[in-house]
Design an enzyme around this catalytic site. Structure first.
Site, PDB file in Angstrom:
ATOM      1  N   LYS A 115      43.407  29.729   0.342  1.00 48.98           N
ATOM      2  CA  LYS A 115      42.454  28.610   0.530  1.00 48.98           C
ATOM      3  C   LYS A 115      43.173  27.266   0.509  1.00 48.98           C
ATOM      4  CE  LYS A 115      38.165  30.839  -0.049  1.00 48.98           C
ATOM      5  NZ  LYS A 115      36.796  30.884  -0.499  1.00 48.98           N
ATOM      6  N   LYS A 197      41.261  39.754   7.004  1.00 47.37           N
ATOM      7  CA  LYS A 197      39.931  40.075   6.467  1.00 47.37           C
ATOM      8  C   LYS A 197      38.820  39.386   7.278  1.00 47.37           C
ATOM      9  CE  LYS A 197      37.756  38.008   2.936  1.00 47.37           C
ATOM     10  NZ  LYS A 197      37.185  37.589   1.664  1.00 47.37           N
ATOM     11  N   LYS A 200      33.387  35.015   6.143  1.00 49.25           N
ATOM     12  CA  LYS A 200      32.260  34.224   6.632  1.00 49.25           C
ATOM     13  C   LYS A 200      32.665  32.811   7.006  1.00 49.25           C
ATOM     14  CE  LYS A 200      30.018  34.310   2.179  1.00 49.25           C
ATOM     15  NZ  LYS A 200      30.804  33.633   1.147  1.00 49.25           N
TER      16      LYS A 200
HETATM   17  P1  ATP Z   1      34.713  32.935   2.251  1.00 50.55           P
HETATM   18  O1  ATP Z   1      35.098  33.198   3.672  1.00 50.55           O
HETATM   19  O2  ATP Z   1      33.768  31.779   2.077  1.00 50.55           O
HETATM   20  O3  ATP Z   1      35.857  32.945   1.304  1.00 50.55           O
HETATM   21  P2  ATP Z   1      33.939  35.704   1.968  1.00 50.55           P
HETATM   22  O4  ATP Z   1      33.394  36.144   3.280  1.00 50.55           O
HETATM   23  O5  ATP Z   1      35.272  36.175   1.565  1.00 50.55           O
HETATM   24  O6  ATP Z   1      33.810  34.131   1.839  1.00 50.55           O
HETATM   25  P3  ATP Z   1      32.676  35.924  -0.646  1.00 50.55           P
HETATM   26  O7  ATP Z   1      31.430  35.185  -0.986  1.00 50.55           O
HETATM   27  O8  ATP Z   1      33.942  35.361  -1.163  1.00 50.55           O
HETATM   28  O9  ATP Z   1      32.838  36.124   0.918  1.00 50.55           O
HETATM   29  O10 ATP Z   1      32.536  37.428  -1.070  1.00 50.55           O
HETATM   30  C1  ATP Z   1      31.380  38.092  -1.478  1.00 50.55           C
HETATM   31  C2  ATP Z   1      31.687  39.556  -1.691  1.00 50.55           C
HETATM   32  O11 ATP Z   1      31.947  40.169  -0.421  1.00 50.55           O
HETATM   33  C3  ATP Z   1      32.954  39.814  -2.530  1.00 50.55           C
HETATM   34  O12 ATP Z   1      32.714  40.902  -3.387  1.00 50.55           O
HETATM   35  C4  ATP Z   1      33.998  40.159  -1.524  1.00 50.55           C
HETATM   36  O13 ATP Z   1      34.982  41.006  -2.065  1.00 50.55           O
HETATM   37  C5  ATP Z   1      33.181  40.886  -0.456  1.00 50.55           C
HETATM   38  N1  ATP Z   1      33.807  40.755   0.864  1.00 50.55           N
HETATM   39  C6  ATP Z   1      33.981  39.606   1.557  1.00 50.55           C
HETATM   40  N2  ATP Z   1      34.571  39.848   2.740  1.00 50.55           N
HETATM   41  C7  ATP Z   1      34.775  41.197   2.800  1.00 50.55           C
HETATM   42  C8  ATP Z   1      35.362  42.069   3.767  1.00 50.55           C
HETATM   43  N3  ATP Z   1      35.840  41.603   4.905  1.00 50.55           N
HETATM   44  N4  ATP Z   1      35.410  43.393   3.488  1.00 50.55           N
HETATM   45  C9  ATP Z   1      34.919  43.879   2.333  1.00 50.55           C
HETATM   46  N5  ATP Z   1      34.359  43.112   1.376  1.00 50.55           N
HETATM   47  C10 ATP Z   1      34.284  41.786   1.591  1.00 50.55           C
END
Ligand code: ATP
Ligand code: LTN
Length: 331
Positions: A115, A197, A200
Site C-alpha cells: 500500500k 490478487k 477491489k
Molecule cells: P483493498 O483492495 O481495498 O485492499 P481487498 O479487496 O483486499 O481491499 P479487504 O477489505 O482488504 O479487500 O478484504 C476483505 C476480506 O476479503 C479479507 O479477508 C481478505 O483476505 C479477503 N480477500 C480480498 N481479496 C481476496 C482475493 N482476491 N482472494 C481471496 N480473498 C480475498
C-alpha cells in the site's frame, strides 16, 4: 471464548465495490460459523481511512457492505453485525496495543509495503499501524477463529504475537486467535494479471468481477480473462490464468479440479470461460436480488447497526476494562 462459546470474528473494509475475491475468500465462509460460534462481523470503516476516501462514497459503501453481509446469508439475529467506528473501544485498545508492538514487526508487513508503494503520496502512520487496530478488533472479543483470505494471514499472526507478548506480562488477558483460510477461495487472482490478487481497489475494472456486476458484464469479463496459448483446460504450473478460472468455477459449482478437467475435455477455452461466467452469475444473482431489497430499507440497516454496536460494545468494554486494570490504569 465468551461465556463458554467459541468466537468467530472478521471484517471487511468499505473501501470499494466488493469483488468475488472478497466473497469467495471471506464473506461466503462467515456463515459457516453462525450456528456453533458466537460471531462478530464488522464493517471496518476506521481501517478504510488509512487511504483517502470520498466521504459520500464511504458512507454509501458502509451501508452496502452491511447489506451484502446479510444478503450473503448472515442473519443479524444470529450474528453480531456492526460498524467499527460505532464501538470506540477498538481505537482505545489499539493505542494500548501500539505500545506492545514493535516498529520492526510492522515494517515487515507486506500489505504495508504494497500500500505504501500504491499510495506513495500518503504513507501515513495509520497505514503503518493498521495491523494493530486489526489486532484490537480481534482481541477485544476473545476470538478463537478469524476467517480471512490468505493475504491477511500475516496480520493475524502478528495479532497472535502481540497477544502472546501481552499475556506473558499480564497472564490470562487474551484468547489466542487462529486464522482460518478457506482452501478453495484462498486467493482469487486478477483476470488481467493472474499473478496478482484480485483487489477491489484495482483501477482496471476488467481485472475484477464485482459481486454486483450484472450477468452480461460478468460473462464479458470472464471472456476477456488473460489465459495462455495452450488450449487444454488443465490445472498446471505456469497456467496461472486457467488455474484461477478453475478455482473460481470450482468455488461456485462445488466441482473438484479433476471433475472440471473431465467436463471440459476436448473443449476449448471459449466454452470454459462462458461456463465460468454463467456459474458465477447463477450463484450471485440471488445474492444481488436480496441485496437490493435490503439496501432499499435504510431504517432496517440502521436498526441492525445499532443493535450490533450495542451488543459488540458490551463485550468489548469487558475486555478493555480487564486490560486497563491489568496495566494499572485507575478505572
Ligand atoms: P483493498 O483492495 O481495498 O485492499 P481487498 O479487496 O483486499 O481491499 P479487504 O477489505 O482488504 O479487500 O478484504 C476483505 C476480506 O476479503 C479479507 O479477508 C481478505 O483476505 C479477503 N480477500 C480480498 N481479496 C481476496 C482475493 N482476491 N482472494 C481471496 N480473498 C480475498
Ligand atoms: N485487514 C482486513 C480487514 C480487517 C479484519 C479485521 C479481518 C480489519 N479487522 C479483523 C479479520 C479480523 C483486510 O484488509 N481485509
Amino acid at each position: 471464548m465468551l461465556n463458554e462459546q467459541k468466537v468467530s470474528y472478521s471484517g471487511v473494509q468499505p473501501s470499494g465495490n466488493l469483488t468475488i475475491g472478497n466473497y469467495l475468500g471471506a464473506i461466503k465462509n462467515f456463515s459457516a460459523y453462525s450456528e456453533l460460534y458466537k460471531c462478530f462481523y464488522c464493517v471496518v470503516d476506521s481501517h478504510a481511512i488509512t487511504v483517502r476516501q470520498v466521504p459520500a462514497e464511504l458512507r454509501r459503501r458502509t451501508y452496502e457492505t452491511l447489506a451484502l453481509y446479510i444478503a450473503c446469508g448472515l442473519d443479524p439475529e444470529k450474528n453480531t453485525l456492526y460498524v467499527q467506528s460505532h464501538v470506540p473501544a477498538h481505537t482505545e485498545l489499539a493505542w494500548i496495543l501500539n505500545c506492545f508492538t514493535m516498529f520492526g514487526e510492522l515494517s515487515r508487513m507486506t500489505q504495508f509495503k504494497d500500500k505504501s508503494e500504491k499510495h506513495a503520496d500518503n504513507i501515513n502512520a495509520g497505514l503503518f499501524t493498521y495491523p494493530v487496530l486489526m489486532a484490537s478488533d480481534i482481541l477485544l472479543y476473545q476470538t478463537d477463529v478469524v476467517p480471512v483470505g490468505i493475504d491477511q494471514k500475516q496480520h493475524v499472526e502478528l495479532c497472535r504475537d502481540i497477544a502472546t507478548r501481552f499475556n506473558q506480562l499480564y497472564p490470562d488477558t487474551f484468547t489466542m486467535p487462529e486464522p482460518i483460510i478457506s482452501k478453495s477461495g484462498m486467493r482469487i487472482m486478477s483476470l488481467a494479471e493472474p499473478t496478482k490478487k484480485m483487489s477491489k481497489s484495482d483501477e482496471n475494472a476488467n481485472a475484477v468481477v464485482y459481486i454486483l456486476d450484472d450477468k452480461d458484464t460478468m460473462i464479458r469479463k470472464f471472456k476477456r480473462a488473460v489465459t495462455d496459448s495452450d488450449t487444454v483446460v488443465k490445472y498446471a504450473e505456469g497456467k496461472d490464468g486457467i488455474n484461477n478460472l478453475m478455482t473460481i468455477y470450482s468455488c461456485f459449482t462445488g466441482k473438484t479440479i479433476s471433475e472440471i478437467e473431465k467436463e471440459f475435455e476436448g473443449k476449448g477455452y471459449g466454452d470454459f470461460k462462458l461456463a465460468v461466467g454463467e456459474a458465477c452469475a447463477d450463484a450471485l444473482m440471488p445474492v444481488q436480488e436480496k441485496f437490493r431489497q435490503i439496501l432499499a430499507d435504510k431504517a432496517y440497516l440502521e436498526e441492525v447497526m445499532k443493535k450490533g454496536a450495542d451488543e459488540a460494545a458490551y463485550y468489548a468494554r469487558k475486555t478493555l476494562s480487564k486490560v486497563k486494570r491489568k496495566l494499572g490504569f485507575v478505572i
